[in-house]
Design a protein around this motif. Structure first.
Motif, PDB file in Angstrom:
ATOM      1  N   GLY A  76       4.305  13.265  -5.481  1.00  0.00           N
ATOM      2  CA  GLY A  76       3.647  14.302  -6.156  1.00  0.00           C
ATOM      3  C   GLY A  76       3.597  14.119  -7.543  1.00  0.00           C
ATOM      4  N   GLU A  77       4.729  13.679  -8.194  1.00  0.00           N
ATOM      5  CA  GLU A  77       4.844  13.394  -9.672  1.00  0.00           C
ATOM      6  C   GLU A  77       4.194  12.407 -10.037  1.00  0.00           C
ATOM      7  OE1 GLU A  77       9.047  13.335 -10.175  1.00  0.00           O
ATOM      8  OE2 GLU A  77       9.589  15.517 -10.152  1.00  0.00           O
ATOM      9  N   VAL A  78       4.011  11.362  -9.305  1.00  0.00           N
ATOM     10  CA  VAL A  78       3.300  10.106  -9.630  1.00  0.00           C
ATOM     11  C   VAL A  78       1.804  10.489  -9.725  1.00  0.00           C
ATOM     12  CG1 VAL A  78       2.034   8.052  -8.774  1.00  0.00           C
ATOM     13  CG2 VAL A  78       4.725   8.444  -8.762  1.00  0.00           C
ATOM     14  N   ASP A  79       1.377  11.547  -8.693  1.00  0.00           N
ATOM     15  CA  ASP A  79      -0.309  11.734  -8.680  1.00  0.00           C
ATOM     16  C   ASP A  79      -0.235  12.599  -9.999  1.00  0.00           C
ATOM     17  OD1 ASP A  79      -2.798  12.563  -7.975  1.00  0.00           O
ATOM     18  OD2 ASP A  79      -1.932  13.884  -6.392  1.00  0.00           O
ATOM     19  N   ALA A  80       0.599  13.470 -10.404  1.00  0.00           N
ATOM     20  CA  ALA A  80       0.400  14.338 -11.520  1.00  0.00           C
ATOM     21  C   ALA A  80       0.408  13.416 -12.811  1.00  0.00           C
ATOM     22  CB  ALA A  80       1.677  15.319 -11.657  1.00  0.00           C
ATOM     23  N   ALA A  81       1.418  12.507 -12.781  1.00  0.00           N
ATOM     24  CA  ALA A  81       1.451  11.627 -14.052  1.00  0.00           C
ATOM     25  C   ALA A  81       0.245  10.663 -14.361  1.00  0.00           C
ATOM     26  CB  ALA A  81       2.701  10.883 -14.025  1.00  0.00           C
ATOM     27  N   PHE A  82      -0.092  10.111 -13.080  1.00  0.00           N
ATOM     28  CA  PHE A  82      -1.100   9.006 -13.214  1.00  0.00           C
ATOM     29  C   PHE A  82      -2.570   9.097 -12.409  1.00  0.00           C
ATOM     30  CE2 PHE A  82       3.078   6.844 -13.267  1.00  0.00           C
ATOM     31  CZ  PHE A  82       2.702   6.261 -14.655  1.00  0.00           C
ATOM     32  N   GLY A  83      -2.566  10.467 -11.629  1.00  0.00           N
ATOM     33  CA  GLY A  83      -3.835  10.729 -10.772  1.00  0.00           C
ATOM     34  C   GLY A  83      -4.222   9.862  -9.736  1.00  0.00           C
ATOM     35  N   ARG A  84      -3.469   8.999  -9.458  1.00  0.00           N
ATOM     36  CA  ARG A  84      -3.785   7.899  -8.073  1.00  0.00           C
ATOM     37  C   ARG A  84      -2.485   6.921  -8.090  1.00  0.00           C
ATOM     38  NH1 ARG A  84      -8.393   5.983  -9.000  1.00  0.00           N
ATOM     39  NH2 ARG A  84      -8.108   4.270  -7.250  1.00  0.00           N
ATOM     40  N   LEU A  85      -2.777   6.247  -6.942  1.00  0.00           N
ATOM     41  CA  LEU A  85      -1.829   5.182  -6.536  1.00  0.00           C
ATOM     42  C   LEU A  85      -2.481   4.113  -5.932  1.00  0.00           C
ATOM     43  CD1 LEU A  85       1.201   4.236  -6.540  1.00  0.00           C
ATOM     44  CD2 LEU A  85       1.159   5.223  -4.132  1.00  0.00           C
ATOM     45  N   ASP A  86      -2.652   2.882  -6.326  1.00  0.00           N
ATOM     46  CA  ASP A  86      -3.168   1.751  -5.771  1.00  0.00           C
ATOM     47  C   ASP A  86      -2.136   0.740  -5.126  1.00  0.00           C
ATOM     48  OD1 ASP A  86      -5.867   2.409  -7.222  1.00  0.00           O
ATOM     49  OD2 ASP A  86      -4.623   2.278  -8.826  1.00  0.00           O
ATOM     50  N   ILE A  87      -0.930   0.711  -5.719  1.00  0.00           N
ATOM     51  CA  ILE A  87      -0.033  -0.484  -5.153  1.00  0.00           C
ATOM     52  C   ILE A  87       1.416   0.363  -4.813  1.00  0.00           C
ATOM     53  CG2 ILE A  87       1.507  -2.515  -5.864  1.00  0.00           C
ATOM     54  CD1 ILE A  87      -1.205  -2.721  -8.126  1.00  0.00           C
ATOM     55  N   LEU A  88       1.734   0.204  -3.741  1.00  0.00           N
ATOM     56  CA  LEU A  88       3.157   0.584  -3.417  1.00  0.00           C
ATOM     57  C   LEU A  88       4.130  -0.607  -3.019  1.00  0.00           C
ATOM     58  CD1 LEU A  88       5.389   2.722  -2.280  1.00  0.00           C
ATOM     59  CD2 LEU A  88       4.300   2.504  -0.153  1.00  0.00           C
ATOM     60  N   VAL A  89       5.338  -0.606  -3.748  1.00  0.00           N
ATOM     61  CA  VAL A  89       6.204  -1.727  -3.292  1.00  0.00           C
ATOM     62  C   VAL A  89       7.388  -1.039  -2.638  1.00  0.00           C
ATOM     63  CG1 VAL A  89       7.210  -3.726  -4.028  1.00  0.00           C
ATOM     64  CG2 VAL A  89       5.234  -3.419  -5.206  1.00  0.00           C
ATOM     65  N   ASN A  90       7.650  -1.483  -1.629  1.00  0.00           N
ATOM     66  CA  ASN A  90       8.988  -0.846  -0.752  1.00  0.00           C
ATOM     67  C   ASN A  90      10.083  -1.894  -0.951  1.00  0.00           C
ATOM     68  OD1 ASN A  90       7.873   1.828   0.229  1.00  0.00           O
ATOM     69  ND2 ASN A  90       6.740   0.720   1.639  1.00  0.00           N
ATOM     70  N   ASN A  91      10.559  -1.740  -1.810  1.00  0.00           N
ATOM     71  CA  ASN A  91      11.814  -2.935  -2.333  1.00  0.00           C
ATOM     72  C   ASN A  91      13.179  -2.382  -2.368  1.00  0.00           C
ATOM     73  OD1 ASN A  91      12.774  -5.157  -4.278  1.00  0.00           O
ATOM     74  ND2 ASN A  91      13.625  -3.192  -5.315  1.00  0.00           N
TER      75      ASN A  91
END
Length: 257
Positions: A76-91
């Motif tokens: 939710g915070e990433v959505d609020a900060a950047f408005g989207r998500l394109d890449i997820l790295v489960n590291n």
């Protein structure tokens, strides 16, 4: 910064050190806006600050990958900060050594699988919808290990968790291909990271163990974190547009023997 990942947003778990930190820097260098998440807020902030000082875009988030509530909050915070998500790295990951099966504590077993496997599942479960909402597909990169493909004594929990990540990756790749979301796994050999250094400090005669590990890599050395990060950037970019469900082994020839 401009590059192969310009205008894309990436979330990297365990981004405060080792492979995760190198990945955050490499993604930012290629133009991505990076959400650096880590259990240690100080470590995440240090990496994000360094990226910003170099001219990139990054924001730090405190994140326990074993907590569904944390995943929901961070996404939710990433959505609020950047408005989207394109890449997820489960590291984010952990390992322990010297755990014989007949005496392996249930606490250690469950903790290892919670971080290494449940954390990856939660990444798909909670970050996947945000990638989908963007409407242009995306790339998920799950960090497994060569120990997800070959075994070693005393590391049953680690091997089991990383092997499960491999198969979770393949199942997700098939499920999400129609959505335009690619899912691939990376299988590093031994890397010069705090995680590996801590293992060598825990074992008896760590210097001898290190030398043995070096000899098992055909290239005669351990990897640098940036070398694994380069593979992750490739999988995040359009250069790997026909790859999904793949196992990218980056191990200096360890498994070629």
């Amino acid at each position: 910064m401009s590059g192969r990942l310009e205008r894309r947003v990436a979330l990297v778990t365990g981004g405060g050190s080792g492979i995760g930190a190198a990945t955050c820097r490499a993604l930012a260098k290629e133009g991505a806006m990076v959400a650096v998440t880590d259990l240690s807020p100080e470590a995440a902030l240090s990496v994000a600050d360094a990226i910003q000082a170099a001219g990139g875009q990054a924001k730090a988030f405190t994140h326990d990958v074993t907590s569904p509530e944390d995943w929901e909050r961070v996404v939710g915070e990433v959505d609020a900060a950047f408005g989207r998500l394109d890449i997820l790295v489960n590291n984010a990951g952990m390992t322990t050594v010297g755990n014989e099966l007949m005496s392996h504590s249930l606490e250690n077993w469950r903790r290892t699988l919670a971080v290494n496997l449940d954390g990856v599942f939660y990444g798909h479960r909670y970050a996947g919808p945000l990638i989908l909402k963007g409407g242009r597909g995306g790339s998920v990169i799950n960090i497994s290990s060569i120990m997800g493909k070959i075994a070693t004594p005393g590391a049953a929990a680690y091997c089991a968790s990383k092997g499960a990540v491999l198969m979770l990756t393949k199942a997700a790749a098939l499920e999400w291909a129609p959505l335009g979301i690619r899912v691939n796994s990376v299988h590093p050999g031994y890397v010069e990271t705090p995680l590996v250094h801590n293992i060598l400090r825990e074992v008896e005669d760590g210097n001898a163990v290190r030398e043995t590990l070096v000899q098992q890599h055909a290239l005669g050395r351990l990897a640098e974190p940036a070398e694994i990060a380069n593979a992750i950037v490739f999988l995040a970019s359009d250069e790997s547009s026909f790859m999904t469900g793949s196992e990218m082994v980056v191990d200096g020839g360890y498994t070629a023997r």
